[in-house]
Design a protein around this motif. Structure first.
Motif, short mmCIF file in Angstrom:
data_model
loop_
_atom_site.label_atom_id
_atom_site.label_comp_id
_atom_site.label_asym_id
_atom_site.label_seq_id
_atom_site.Cartn_x
_atom_site.Cartn_y
_atom_site.Cartn_z
N GLU A 135 2.71 -3.56 -7.58
CA GLU A 135 3.94 -2.98 -8.11
C GLU A 135 4.17 -1.53 -7.70
OE1 GLU A 135 5.96 -5.01 -9.59
OE2 GLU A 135 4.48 -6.63 -9.55
N ALA A 136 3.09 -0.79 -7.52
CA ALA A 136 3.22 0.65 -7.28
C ALA A 136 3.85 0.93 -5.91
CB ALA A 136 1.85 1.32 -7.36
N LYS A 137 4.65 1.97 -5.86
CA LYS A 137 5.19 2.42 -4.58
C LYS A 137 4.09 3.12 -3.78
CE LYS A 137 10.07 2.88 -5.80
NZ LYS A 137 10.48 1.82 -4.84
N VAL A 138 4.22 3.09 -2.48
CA VAL A 138 3.24 3.68 -1.58
C VAL A 138 3.85 4.92 -0.94
CG1 VAL A 138 1.73 3.27 0.40
CG2 VAL A 138 2.34 1.37 -1.11
N GLU A 139 3.10 6.00 -0.94
CA GLU A 139 3.54 7.25 -0.32
C GLU A 139 2.58 7.60 0.81
OE1 GLU A 139 3.40 11.66 -1.95
OE2 GLU A 139 5.12 10.56 -2.83
N VAL A 140 3.11 7.73 2.00
CA VAL A 140 2.30 8.07 3.17
C VAL A 140 2.97 9.19 3.94
CG1 VAL A 140 1.20 5.81 3.44
CG2 VAL A 140 3.41 6.24 4.53
N MET A 141 2.17 9.88 4.74
CA MET A 141 2.70 10.92 5.61
C MET A 141 2.80 10.39 7.03
SD MET A 141 1.48 14.88 6.08
CE MET A 141 -0.14 14.46 6.74
N CYS A 142 3.97 10.50 7.62
CA CYS A 142 4.21 10.08 8.99
C CYS A 142 4.62 11.29 9.81
CB CYS A 142 5.30 9.01 9.05
SG CYS A 142 4.87 7.46 8.23
N ASP A 143 3.71 11.78 10.62
CA ASP A 143 3.99 12.93 11.49
C ASP A 143 4.54 14.11 10.68
OD1 ASP A 143 3.35 11.52 14.01
OD2 ASP A 143 5.09 10.31 13.46
N GLY A 144 3.88 14.36 9.55
CA GLY A 144 4.21 15.51 8.73
C GLY A 144 5.32 15.31 7.73
N LEU A 145 5.94 14.13 7.73
CA LEU A 145 7.02 13.84 6.80
C LEU A 145 6.59 12.73 5.84
CD1 LEU A 145 10.04 13.84 9.29
CD2 LEU A 145 9.25 15.72 7.83
N VAL A 146 6.85 12.91 4.56
CA VAL A 146 6.46 11.92 3.54
C VAL A 146 7.45 10.77 3.54
CG1 VAL A 146 6.10 11.53 1.08
CG2 VAL A 146 5.31 13.66 2.13
N ARG A 147 6.90 9.55 3.52
CA ARG A 147 7.73 8.36 3.42
C ARG A 147 7.25 7.54 2.23
NH1 ARG A 147 8.55 5.79 9.39
NH2 ARG A 147 9.83 4.39 8.13
N ARG A 148 8.18 7.00 1.50
CA ARG A 148 7.87 6.18 0.33
C ARG A 148 8.43 4.78 0.53
NH1 ARG A 148 9.33 11.21 -1.32
NH2 ARG A 148 7.79 12.37 -2.57
N ILE A 149 7.58 3.77 0.30
CA ILE A 149 8.02 2.38 0.45
C ILE A 149 7.51 1.58 -0.75
CG2 ILE A 149 8.05 2.51 2.97
CD1 ILE A 149 5.43 0.97 3.00
N ASP A 150 8.12 0.44 -0.99
CA ASP A 150 7.67 -0.44 -2.06
C ASP A 150 6.32 -1.04 -1.72
OD1 ASP A 150 10.00 -0.02 -3.50
OD2 ASP A 150 11.03 -1.73 -2.60
N GLY A 151 5.54 -1.38 -2.75
CA GLY A 151 4.28 -2.07 -2.53
C GLY A 151 4.50 -3.37 -1.78
N GLY A 152 3.75 -3.58 -0.71
CA GLY A 152 3.95 -4.75 0.13
C GLY A 152 5.05 -4.58 1.15
N GLY A 153 5.63 -3.39 1.19
CA GLY A 153 6.68 -3.11 2.16
C GLY A 153 6.09 -2.88 3.55
N LEU A 154 6.97 -2.89 4.54
CA LEU A 154 6.56 -2.76 5.94
C LEU A 154 6.93 -1.39 6.48
CD1 LEU A 154 7.60 -6.26 7.36
CD2 LEU A 154 5.43 -5.57 6.31
N LEU A 155 6.00 -0.79 7.17
CA LEU A 155 6.21 0.47 7.86
C LEU A 155 6.13 0.19 9.35
CD1 LEU A 155 6.39 3.64 7.85
CD2 LEU A 155 3.88 3.61 7.90
N LYS A 156 7.17 0.52 10.07
CA LYS A 156 7.20 0.24 11.51
C LYS A 156 7.06 1.55 12.28
CE LYS A 156 9.92 -2.96 12.93
NZ LYS A 156 11.10 -3.77 13.33
N LEU A 157 6.05 1.61 13.14
CA LEU A 157 5.81 2.78 13.98
C LEU A 157 6.19 2.46 15.42
CD1 LEU A 157 2.30 3.92 12.71
CD2 LEU A 157 4.54 4.74 11.93
#
Length: 225
Positions: A135-157
């Motif tokens: 359920e929790a949202k995920v917060e990650v840093m991508c090249d110095g910028l914070v991105r927030r996605i839903d749990g189980g969401g997809l991050l495309k690099l």
């Protein structure tokens, strides 16, 4: 995995890496005999070198990963000053080839798309017990910028993009629109003890010796080096 298939993957992967203008270090091309005759103690202790896994599932094309560890520190040095506290890998995630859901207890890593297709990561946050929090949202840093996605969401690099993953981030990944050359820069890497998988699978392949190894894998070092 059959050793003949591992040898084939080594050849294919080396060609793919070279096609992107990246060169592996000289020890990568030592034959098993040359590696045994070299002063290889640090290579063995730091588990640097070739690493090809199907996670013990027996189907590399669907679930697997190619890795080569170019440099690595040691767990015993963590917390010391003026020590090698980092690691670097080059990896290949093939199109639609799953690297299954996992996290680490110690390692912090930057995963970098160095070229090829897109790298897709499925992310979850770990709860207070280290389990997947759906359920929790995920917060990650991508090249110095914070991105927030839903749990189980997809991050495309896309090529050139990266993400920083901490031990509280569960992640699985695969290539999309082609094979992907991946860089990994991290704290000390320990693939023997610091991989926690969501499902009970192995980290290394079970090797069937149907021909002589072209080059030794890091998982060969304890028995063949």
């Amino acid at each position: 995995m059959k050793r003949s298939r591992i040898n084939q993957i080594i050849r294919e992967s080396d060609a793919f890496i070279r096609s992107h203008g990246y060169s592996l270090p000289p020890f990568a091309y030592f034959t098993p005999g040359e590696l045994r005759n070299a002063p290889h103690a640090q290579i063995k202790e730091r588990r640097m070198g070739w690493d090809i896994t199907d996670y013990g599932d027996g189907n590399f094309d669907e679930m697997g990963l190619f890795l080569f560890t170019t440099r690595n520190g040691l767990n015993k040095d963590l917390g010391r000053k003026s020590a090698m506290l980092y690691a670097e890998k080059i990896m290949i995630s093939r199109e639609d080839q799953l690297s299954p859901m996992h996290r680490h207890d110690i390692k912090v890593e930057d995963i970098i798309n160095r070229g090829g297709g897109d790298l897709v990561l499925k992310l979850y946050k770990a709860d207070t017990k280290g389990e997947i929090d759906h359920e929790a949202k995920v917060e990650v840093m991508c090249d110095g910028l914070v991105r927030r996605i839903d749990g189980g969401g997809l991050l495309k690099l896309k090529p050139g993009e990266s993400v920083t993953l901490y031990p509280d981030t569960w992640h699985a990944f695969w290539g999309e629109r082609g094979d992907v050359l991946i860089g990994e820069v991290s704290t000390v890497n320990d693939d023997v003890t610091d991989n926690i998988f969501a499902k009970p699978i192995g980290r290394f392949a079970n090797v069937e010796e149907d021909e002589e190894p072209l080059h030794l894998l890091v998982s060969d070092y304890d028995t063949l080096l």
